[in-house]
Design a protein around this motif. Structure first.
Motif, PDB file in Angstrom:
ATOM      1  N   GLU A   8       0.857  -1.186   0.000  1.00 52.26           N
ATOM      2  CA  GLU A   8       0.000   0.000   0.000  1.00 52.26           C
ATOM      3  C   GLU A   8       0.889   1.230   0.000  1.00 52.26           C
ATOM      4  N   LEU A  14      -3.356   0.264  -3.582  1.00 55.31           N
ATOM      5  CA  LEU A  14      -2.776  -1.032  -3.249  1.00 55.31           C
ATOM      6  C   LEU A  14      -2.217  -1.646  -4.522  1.00 55.31           C
ATOM      7  N   ARG A  27      -7.265   1.432  -6.231  1.00 56.80           N
ATOM      8  CA  ARG A  27      -7.468   2.402  -5.140  1.00 56.80           C
ATOM      9  C   ARG A  27      -8.232   1.705  -4.017  1.00 56.80           C
ATOM     10  N   ARG A  28      -7.722   1.807  -2.801  1.00 57.16           N
ATOM     11  CA  ARG A  28      -8.330   1.148  -1.646  1.00 57.16           C
ATOM     12  C   ARG A  28      -9.817   1.482  -1.535  1.00 57.16           C
ATOM     13  N   LEU A  65      -5.775  -5.274   4.079  1.00 56.05           N
ATOM     14  CA  LEU A  65      -6.798  -4.247   4.261  1.00 56.05           C
ATOM     15  C   LEU A  65      -7.107  -3.986   5.735  1.00 56.05           C
TER      16      LEU A  65
END
Length: 76
Positions: A8, A14, A27-28, A65
């Motif tokens: 990340e 990520l 994109r997270r 995550l």
């Protein structure tokens, strides 16, 4: 970048190892969900619609995550 490592960056992206070689950038905030795929891979779903196939177990994606493991009981 080492193989099969999820990274990340500071911009909220990520970097996943792609199932078919190289890497996938996501994109997270765009990740909507995911599920295990065959072998040691996963399919991740993006809010915008497309799916990405990554060479990481769903448990590895979850750890990257910051997700916690849910313990489910049968019959509930």
């Amino acid at each position: 970048m080492s193989d099969n490592k999820i990274i990340e960056n500071e911009d909220g992206f990520l970097v996943f190892p792609a199932k078919k070689g190289d890497y996938v950038l996501a994109r997270r905030s765009e990740l909507a969900g995911g599920r295990p795929d065959e072998g040691n891979s996963s399919i991740l779903y993006l809010k915008s619609g497309p799916s990405i196939y990554v060479a990481a177990k769903i448990s590895e994606v979850g750890r990257a995550l910051g997700a916690e493991l849910a313990n489910l009981r049968k019959g509930d």
